[in-house]
Scaffold this active site. Sequence first.
Site, short mmCIF file in Angstrom:
data_model
loop_
_atom_site.label_atom_id
_atom_site.label_comp_id
_atom_site.label_asym_id
_atom_site.label_seq_id
_atom_site.Cartn_x
_atom_site.Cartn_y
_atom_site.Cartn_z
N GLU A 101 -3.11 -4.55 -3.02
CA GLU A 101 -3.63 -5.49 -4.02
C GLU A 101 -3.71 -4.84 -5.40
OE1 GLU A 101 -4.80 -4.68 -1.07
OE2 GLU A 101 -5.98 -6.29 -0.15
N ASN A 142 0.84 -1.21 0.00
CA ASN A 142 0.00 0.00 0.00
C ASN A 142 0.86 1.25 0.00
OD1 ASN A 142 0.60 -0.84 2.69
ND2 ASN A 142 -1.02 0.46 3.52
N1 THU Z 1 -5.18 -1.41 2.63
C1 THU Z 1 -4.66 -2.24 1.69
O1 THU Z 1 -3.60 -1.97 1.13
N2 THU Z 1 -5.34 -3.39 1.41
C2 THU Z 1 -6.45 -3.81 2.06
O2 THU Z 1 -6.94 -4.88 1.75
C3 THU Z 1 -7.03 -3.00 3.12
C4 THU Z 1 -6.45 -1.65 3.30
C5 THU Z 1 -4.44 -0.20 2.97
C6 THU Z 1 -5.03 1.09 2.51
C7 THU Z 1 -4.43 2.05 3.51
O3 THU Z 1 -3.13 2.40 3.08
C8 THU Z 1 -4.29 1.24 4.78
O4 THU Z 1 -4.35 -0.12 4.38
C9 THU Z 1 -5.38 1.51 5.81
O5 THU Z 1 -6.64 1.39 5.26
#
Ligand code: THU
Length: 159
Positions: free
Chosen positions: A74, A61
Amino acid sequence: MTEFNINISVQFYDMFELSESDRLLVEKAKAMTDTSYAPYSHFCVGAALALADGQIFLGSNQENAVFPVGLCAERTAFFAASANAPEVAPVAIAIAARNSEGFQSKPVTPCGACRQALLEAEMRFHQPIRVLLYGTEGVYVLPSMKSLLPLTFDGSELI
Ligand code: THU
């Protein structure tokens, strides 16, 4: 009024029970949490997407001070795959997440936007994407992204 049920099948594995290729994919997703840029949420997510030809695309992320600009692990992995290997079907994705206390004990589950994005790839290639969701307690394995997004909007009504 009538009612119907939609069932999803979730297999719950210990890490050592996974096939070697699945375990490797999960380990890559875990490792990718180290590349996460998450100064706002401190929630580090990693993803590893396997393609039909054996390539693996990785993501984590990436956040931004303008919160909606950031992107989940993802979709970071999936969009990299789609941009670099547009004709190759994704076949499996592994996801892991940790906060300041370590990896989540319960398997992490992807957000709705990521489900929608990956589901479209599944439909485009007529190829289910297996889903491996890591937690320290074990790994959820689902046969298809559609399991995570029933009653899908698949765009088939768009003209
Ligand atoms: N996030 C993801 O990368 N994937 C997920 O499946 C859930 C949430 C990230 C987005 C943000 O950077 C952080 O987690 C908190 O929501």
